[in-house]
Enzyme design. Sequence first.
Site, PDB file in Angstrom:
ATOM      1  N   ARG A 173       0.808  -1.235   0.000  1.00 38.05           N
ATOM      2  CA  ARG A 173       0.000   0.000   0.000  1.00 38.05           C
ATOM      3  C   ARG A 173       0.835   1.276   0.000  1.00 38.05           C
ATOM      4  NH1 ARG A 173      -2.972  -3.225   3.466  1.00 38.05           N
ATOM      5  NH2 ARG A 173      -4.786  -4.083   2.418  1.00 38.05           N
TER       6      ARG A 173
ATOM      7  N   LYS B 209       3.387  11.531 -11.145  1.00 35.66           N
ATOM      8  CA  LYS B 209       2.473  10.689 -11.935  1.00 35.66           C
ATOM      9  C   LYS B 209       3.171   9.351 -12.161  1.00 35.66           C
ATOM     10  CE  LYS B 209      -0.412  13.886 -14.577  1.00 35.66           C
ATOM     11  NZ  LYS B 209      -0.727  14.443 -15.910  1.00 35.66           N
TER      12      LYS B 209
ATOM     13  N   LYS C 247       7.954  22.933 -13.863  1.00 36.22           N
ATOM     14  CA  LYS C 247       7.110  21.789 -13.490  1.00 36.22           C
ATOM     15  C   LYS C 247       6.882  21.756 -11.978  1.00 36.22           C
ATOM     16  CE  LYS C 247       5.650  17.305 -14.328  1.00 36.22           C
ATOM     17  NZ  LYS C 247       5.649  16.091 -15.094  1.00 36.22           N
TER      18      LYS C 247
ATOM     19  N   GLU D 264      -3.924  17.635 -10.768  1.00 33.20           N
ATOM     20  CA  GLU D 264      -4.425  18.115 -12.061  1.00 33.20           C
ATOM     21  C   GLU D 264      -5.914  18.421 -12.044  1.00 33.20           C
ATOM     22  OE1 GLU D 264      -2.435  16.430 -15.502  1.00 33.20           O
ATOM     23  OE2 GLU D 264      -4.270  16.589 -16.648  1.00 33.20           O
TER      24      GLU D 264
ATOM     25  N   ARG E 175      -2.508  22.164 -13.570  1.00 31.99           N
ATOM     26  CA  ARG E 175      -1.498  21.222 -14.077  1.00 31.99           C
ATOM     27  C   ARG E 175      -1.720  20.865 -15.544  1.00 31.99           C
ATOM     28  NH1 ARG E 175       1.291  16.092 -10.985  1.00 31.99           N
ATOM     29  NH2 ARG E 175       2.477  15.381 -12.781  1.00 31.99           N
TER      30      ARG E 175
ATOM     31  N   HIS F 230       0.041  18.403 -26.264  1.00 32.53           N
ATOM     32  CA  HIS F 230      -0.067  16.950 -26.081  1.00 32.53           C
ATOM     33  C   HIS F 230      -1.350  16.338 -26.640  1.00 32.53           C
ATOM     34  CE1 HIS F 230       3.466  17.535 -23.662  1.00 32.53           C
ATOM     35  NE2 HIS F 230       3.530  16.273 -23.332  1.00 32.53           N
TER      36      HIS F 230
ATOM     37  N   HIS G 145       8.082  10.347 -28.145  1.00 31.84           N
ATOM     38  CA  HIS G 145       7.058  11.207 -27.534  1.00 31.84           C
ATOM     39  C   HIS G 145       7.332  12.678 -27.868  1.00 31.84           C
ATOM     40  CE1 HIS G 145       4.247  12.674 -24.520  1.00 31.84           C
ATOM     41  NE2 HIS G 145       5.212  13.426 -24.015  1.00 31.84           N
TER      42      HIS G 145
END
Length: 340
Positions: A108, A130, A207, A217, A221, A228, A244
């Site tokens: 966890r 993220k 950032k 977000e 954000r 993108h 990317h």
Amino acid sequence: MKSIDVAAERRYSVDFVTDWQGALLDYVGEKQAILLVPESLIQILAGLPKDFRRILLPDGELQKDASTYIRVLEEVSQTSLNRTGVLIGIGGGATTDLTGFVAATYLRGIEWIAVPTSLAGMVDAAVGGKTGINLRTGKNLAGVFHSPAKVIVNIGFLKTLSDRDLRAGMAEVAKCGFISDLKILDLIREDWQANIPELVSRSIAVKAQVVSRDFKESFEREILNYGHTLGHAIEKHSNYAMRHGECVSIGLIFAAELSRLRSGLSDAAAEKHHQILAQLGLPTSYAKDAWSSLYEIMQSDKKKKSKLRFVTLKQLGEPTRLEDTNEAELQHIYEGMLKR
Ligand code: GLY
């Protein structure tokens, strides 16, 4: 040592070091730790104590396959690592995304450290918490927000990158310039290769500020997604054959042209996008016959949100959002990019 603080669900620092192994060993101290590293990077571990436990990963997006995630979790669980232990992800964005997700879900949630080795990893993936893996239906569809306890940035790693990977990573750097820190654009124009250390730290600072204000977000954000919406669609359409950053570069041009048409971005500012991305040797348009598929991909990605939304700019450094676009205008912009 220079460092940048991030205040998300936990506070942590992004430390700029030359001796990354020393910094890592100092942080880990007596804690139990396991390194997660792609097999192709194993040589950079020379110099670390031989008994430092390591789990080897495949390269690229395979790292973010559900089977790799389960295999790594199983391997971690076969060790004596407990809740006070720490995982260390050393590699590009895929490695740090996976390491963070394993750390978030093992027992966890345990600590993890990011040691990004790619430019895109340093300025984007490793910072911001993220974490996640891909599903067959799409990229990053399983994930959680789980900040690292520390990010260790060693600019020296960038010397090992191919020219293509370095340039692709610069798309995220340029993005930070367009949405927030205009000095980044000057530094690129002046001599981006010579200015890389400052460009990396300025991009990380952008950032860090954004995720400190809006970690999950809920609104702000989202500006980090400038370029993108189309970029992700191109990435998927190219079957991930393009980097990317290369796809984001095309998406940035598209977003700039949309901003010029709909959000009041000046001609000069839109042209600056073309100049900067061309100077970086990044692509600025994509196949003409791909429009319908790209639009479909953008529409289906949109299902995960409420509407097809674009981050656009009112002026350089001043992002906004656009939801009321129509396909005809988007197609017109896309086709215009091919005619330049
Ligand atoms: N890569 C965009 C973000 O971290 O929000």
